[in-house]
Design an enzyme around this catalytic site. Structure first.
Site, PDB file in Angstrom:
ATOM      1  CB  SER A   1      40.629  38.408  50.258  1.00  0.00           C
ATOM      2  OG  SER A   1      40.262  38.105  48.920  1.00  0.00           O
TER       3      SER A   1
ATOM      4  CD  GLN B   1      45.351  31.525  39.250  1.00  0.00           C
ATOM      5  OE1 GLN B   1      46.487  31.315  38.864  1.00  0.00           O
ATOM      6  NE2 GLN B   1      45.093  31.936  40.489  1.00  0.00           N
TER       7      GLN B   1
ATOM      8  CD  GLN C   1      47.907  29.089  57.811  1.00  0.00           C
ATOM      9  OE1 GLN C   1      48.772  29.639  58.498  1.00  0.00           O
ATOM     10  NE2 GLN C   1      46.721  28.765  58.290  1.00  0.00           N
TER      11      GLN C   1
ATOM     12  CG  HIS D   1      45.728  42.324  49.994  1.00  0.00           C
ATOM     13  ND1 HIS D   1      46.438  41.406  50.724  1.00  0.00           N
ATOM     14  CD2 HIS D   1      44.992  41.599  49.110  1.00  0.00           C
ATOM     15  CE1 HIS D   1      46.119  40.191  50.338  1.00  0.00           C
ATOM     16  NE2 HIS D   1      45.258  40.275  49.341  1.00  0.00           N
TER      17      HIS D   1
ATOM     18  N   GLY E   1      48.320  41.517  53.027  1.00  0.00           N
ATOM     19  CA  GLY E   1      48.692  40.096  53.001  1.00  0.00           C
ATOM     20  C   GLY E   1      49.862  39.861  52.059  1.00  0.00           C
ATOM     21  CG  HIS E   2      49.360  40.471  47.829  1.00  0.00           C
ATOM     22  ND1 HIS E   2      48.230  41.209  47.580  1.00  0.00           N
ATOM     23  CD2 HIS E   2      49.143  39.260  47.262  1.00  0.00           C
ATOM     24  CE1 HIS E   2      47.377  40.482  46.879  1.00  0.00           C
ATOM     25  NE2 HIS E   2      47.900  39.294  46.681  1.00  0.00           N
TER      26      HIS E   2
ATOM     27  CD  GLN F   1      48.046  29.442  45.250  1.00  0.00           C
ATOM     28  OE1 GLN F   1      47.242  29.710  44.390  1.00  0.00           O
ATOM     29  NE2 GLN F   1      48.668  30.372  45.944  1.00  0.00           N
TER      30      GLN F   1
ATOM     31  NE  ARG G   1      37.960  36.238  43.672  1.00  0.00           N
ATOM     32  CZ  ARG G   1      38.915  35.337  43.410  1.00  0.00           C
ATOM     33  NH1 ARG G   1      39.578  34.771  44.385  1.00  0.00           N
ATOM     34  NH2 ARG G   1      39.202  35.010  42.158  1.00  0.00           N
TER      35      ARG G   1
ATOM     36  CG  MET H   1      46.694  36.248  40.601  1.00  0.00           C
ATOM     37  SD  MET H   1      45.228  35.451  39.937  1.00  0.00           S
ATOM     38  CE  MET H   1      44.073  35.735  41.251  1.00  0.00           C
TER      39      MET H   1
HETATM   40  P1  AMP Z   1      46.857  36.249  44.932  1.00  0.00           P
HETATM   41  O1  AMP Z   1      47.319  37.581  44.449  1.00  0.00           O
HETATM   42  O2  AMP Z   1      45.461  36.244  45.469  1.00  0.00           O
HETATM   43  O3  AMP Z   1      47.125  35.139  43.932  1.00  0.00           O
HETATM   44  O4  AMP Z   1      47.760  35.905  46.183  1.00  0.00           O
HETATM   45  C1  AMP Z   1      49.164  35.908  46.092  1.00  0.00           C
HETATM   46  C2  AMP Z   1      49.733  35.316  47.349  1.00  0.00           C
HETATM   47  O5  AMP Z   1      49.303  36.085  48.471  1.00  0.00           O
HETATM   48  C3  AMP Z   1      49.286  33.883  47.604  1.00  0.00           C
HETATM   49  O6  AMP Z   1      50.409  33.118  48.021  1.00  0.00           O
HETATM   50  C4  AMP Z   1      48.264  34.018  48.706  1.00  0.00           C
HETATM   51  O7  AMP Z   1      48.170  32.875  49.530  1.00  0.00           O
HETATM   52  C5  AMP Z   1      48.824  35.221  49.462  1.00  0.00           C
HETATM   53  N1  AMP Z   1      47.778  35.876  50.272  1.00  0.00           N
HETATM   54  C6  AMP Z   1      46.541  36.240  49.870  1.00  0.00           C
HETATM   55  N2  AMP Z   1      45.864  36.779  50.901  1.00  0.00           N
HETATM   56  C7  AMP Z   1      46.674  36.753  51.971  1.00  0.00           C
HETATM   57  C8  AMP Z   1      46.542  37.147  53.336  1.00  0.00           C
HETATM   58  N3  AMP Z   1      45.439  37.688  53.814  1.00  0.00           N
HETATM   59  N4  AMP Z   1      47.599  36.973  54.164  1.00  0.00           N
HETATM   60  C9  AMP Z   1      48.766  36.436  53.691  1.00  0.00           C
HETATM   61  N5  AMP Z   1      48.953  36.029  52.423  1.00  0.00           N
HETATM   62  C10 AMP Z   1      47.907  36.178  51.574  1.00  0.00           C
END
Ligand code: AMP
Length: 288
Positions: free
Chosen positions: A191, A67, A154, A40, A42-43, A159, A193, A36
């Site tokens: 995150s 969602q 994960q 960051h 994580g992405h 999801q 958020r 989305m």
């Molecule tokens: P989102 O943009 O929040 O929909 O997340 C996109 C993808 O990034 C999803 O598959 C999430 O599970 C993953 N994601 C979000 N936060 C993290 C994180 N801290 N570490 C690894 N993957 C993440």
């Protein structure tokens, strides 16, 4: 290694299909990382997994309205497309797919995906319609991009499990890869958020990770007071200022909360908490 390459930015279905189609003609394997946006670390770790496992990678950036619940943060959700495209380019992504709502949804949609049981616990129990919205959009993205593989985190374990189930039941010919949770130095899962947290909330926030880590160390098949141990961690979190949606241990396959652990099983220790208005989720897997 970071590389500066040309990146395609596609908003229309035909555009991204053309890009992916030309890669496929060259025999290239295509990876998809749905997001989305507001990218960051994580992405970026998911994008790196995709780059390692595919010849070309598409990152989709779409804040999916279906969602979000009526009281959730759809309007405030961070949007920073230019910055995201720059990050994707630096990671060697071949194309960014950033459609509008009009492109992803018909004026009136007559069809939807229903979920049985797997959305009755964890986040599904408190976010009505959330996972139906997720599957609806991921199903569309799979049909538009037709990737050979897709990477999901994960971090959003329910999801992930639902998408795995959708791939199996709807016969998508797509390999799923689960990316590890990227955390800040103090353990807080990264995150989009987290930016809503005040300085004080930010110092409290890793408490969720610490509770999960403690439970992961303590729990095992020979422990018969599982719910008592979990209750104790819930109390500790509440005393620190968290409001708890859930903190529990769930079966990896059925997502049902469990009372007693058995050998040869995988479990999910997971929590969702609020600090003020901000909802934080985290989980750890326990393979016994
Ligand atoms: P989102 O943009 O929040 O929909 O997340 C996109 C993808 O990034 C999803 O598959 C999430 O599970 C993953 N994601 C979000 N936060 C993290 C994180 N801290 N570490 C690894 N993957 C993440």
């Amino acid at each position: 290694m970071k590389q500066q390459v040309d990146i395609e930015v596609a908003e229309a279905v035909d555009e991204i299909r053309e890009v992916v189609g030309s890669w496929k003609k060259q025999g290239k394997a295509v990876g998809l990382v749905p997001t989305m946006g507001a990218l960051h670390s994580g992405h970026l770790s998911l994008i790196r997994r995709a780059v390692e496992n595919a010849d070309e990678v598409v990152v989709s950036i779409y804040v999916n309205p279906t969602q979000f619940g009526p009281d959730e943060d759809y309007e405030e959700y961070p949007r920073q497309l230019e910055d995201d495209i720059k990050k994707c380019r630096e990671e060697g992504v071949g194309a960014v797919f950033c459609p509008s709502d009009e492109i992803m949804y018909e004026d009136r949609e007559y069809l939807s995906i229903q979920i049985d049981q797997l959305n009755e616990t964890m986040c599904g129990a408190s976010r009505e319609g959330h996972f139906e919205g997720v599957l609806q959009i991921v199903n569309k993205l799979f049909n538009v991009v037709k990737p050979d593989l897709a990477v999901f985190g994960q971090k959003d374990i329910q999801q992930y499990i639902l998408i795995e189930q959708m791939v199996r039941e709807f016969k998508h010919d797509i390999r799923l890869i689960q990316g590890d949770i990227v955390r800040a130095n103090d353990g807080l899962a990264v995150s989009s958020r987290n930016r809503y947290l005040s300085d004080e909330q930010r110092t409290i926030a890793p408490g969720l990770y610490r509770s999960l880590r403690y439970l992961k160390q303590q729990l095992g098949p020979d422990v018969d007071n599982v719910s008592l141990m979990i209750r104790h961690q819930q109390d500790e979190l509440e005393a620190k200022g968290f409001e708890i949606d859930y903190l529990n241990i769930f079966d990896y396959k059925t997502l049902e909360p469990i009372e007693q652990m058995e050998s040869d099983h995988t479990y999910i220790l997971a929590g969702a908490v609020y600090l003020g208005e901000t909802r934080l989720i985290d989980n750890m897997l326990l393979r016994i």
